[in-house]
Design a protein around this motif. Structure first.
Motif, PDB file in Angstrom:
ATOM      1  N   SER A  56     -20.187 -61.217   6.115  1.00 44.96           N
ATOM      2  CA  SER A  56     -21.096 -60.261   6.830  1.00 44.96           C
ATOM      3  C   SER A  56     -22.392 -60.743   6.843  1.00 44.96           C
ATOM      4  O   SER A  56     -22.670 -61.505   5.797  1.00 44.96           O
ATOM      5  N   PRO A  57     -23.386 -60.597   7.891  1.00 43.92           N
ATOM      6  CA  PRO A  57     -24.720 -61.156   7.501  1.00 43.92           C
ATOM      7  C   PRO A  57     -25.379 -60.577   6.366  1.00 43.92           C
ATOM      8  O   PRO A  57     -25.212 -59.547   6.144  1.00 43.92           O
ATOM      9  N   THR A  68     -31.798 -59.003  13.243  1.00 43.88           N
ATOM     10  CA  THR A  68     -30.570 -59.195  13.163  1.00 43.88           C
ATOM     11  C   THR A  68     -30.207 -60.473  13.652  1.00 43.88           C
ATOM     12  O   THR A  68     -30.749 -61.123  14.720  1.00 43.88           O
ATOM     13  N   SER A  70     -27.396 -63.398  14.751  1.00 44.09           N
ATOM     14  CA  SER A  70     -26.151 -63.455  15.510  1.00 44.09           C
ATOM     15  C   SER A  70     -26.068 -64.989  15.888  1.00 44.09           C
ATOM     16  O   SER A  70     -26.926 -65.756  15.895  1.00 44.09           O
ATOM     17  N   SER A  71     -24.862 -65.039  16.606  1.00 48.19           N
ATOM     18  CA  SER A  71     -24.500 -66.495  17.268  1.00 48.19           C
ATOM     19  C   SER A  71     -23.555 -66.317  18.239  1.00 48.19           C
ATOM     20  O   SER A  71     -22.948 -65.588  18.464  1.00 48.19           O
ATOM     21  N   ASP A  72     -23.770 -67.451  18.879  1.00 46.77           N
ATOM     22  CA  ASP A  72     -22.698 -67.875  20.143  1.00 46.77           C
ATOM     23  C   ASP A  72     -22.187 -68.982  19.782  1.00 46.77           C
ATOM     24  O   ASP A  72     -22.489 -70.232  20.067  1.00 46.77           O
TER      25      ASP A  72
END
Length: 115
Positions: A56-57, A68, A70-72
């Motif tokens: 988890s972050p 927050t 996040s990534s793609d």
């Protein structure tokens, strides 16, 4: 050689929002960790947020609930959504990607939060 390029920094008022992006120059395999760090003027660089593969972050206490990560992965992009910005968030923000064998860093993007 992989290059990371951050974007999205700028000047914002207290309480505002910014989204930082980090793009890799080519596909990176076997990513173990993605993260964002920052360095304010005259201070040491500090980890802001990171994501370990399969986990988890994790966030610095100072940004929990406001930032927050996040990534793609398909596009080799890492994001940092920053809300409720404070003057103490003013810093140069750096993204980093670790593979276990290599650690890649961008050159940073400046975020300035005005009062």
């Amino acid at each position: 050689q992989v290059q990371l390029v951050e974007s999205g920094g700028g000047l914002v008022q207290t309480g505002g929002s910014l989204t930082l992006s980090c793009a890799a120059s080519r596909s990176i395999s076997r990513i173990n960790r993605m993260g964002w760090s920052r360095q304010a003027h005259g201070k040491q660089r500090e980890l802001v947020a990171d994501m370990i593969r399969g986990g988890s972050p994790d966030y610095a206490d100072s940004v929990k609930g406001r930032f927050t990560i996040s990534s793609d992965n398909a596009k080799n992009l890492v994001y940092l959504q920053m809300n409720s910005l404070k003057p103490e968030d003013t810093a140069v923000y750096y993204c980093t990607i670790d593979t276990g064998l290599n650690s890649y860093w961008g050159e940073g993007t400046l975020v300035t939060v005005s009062t």
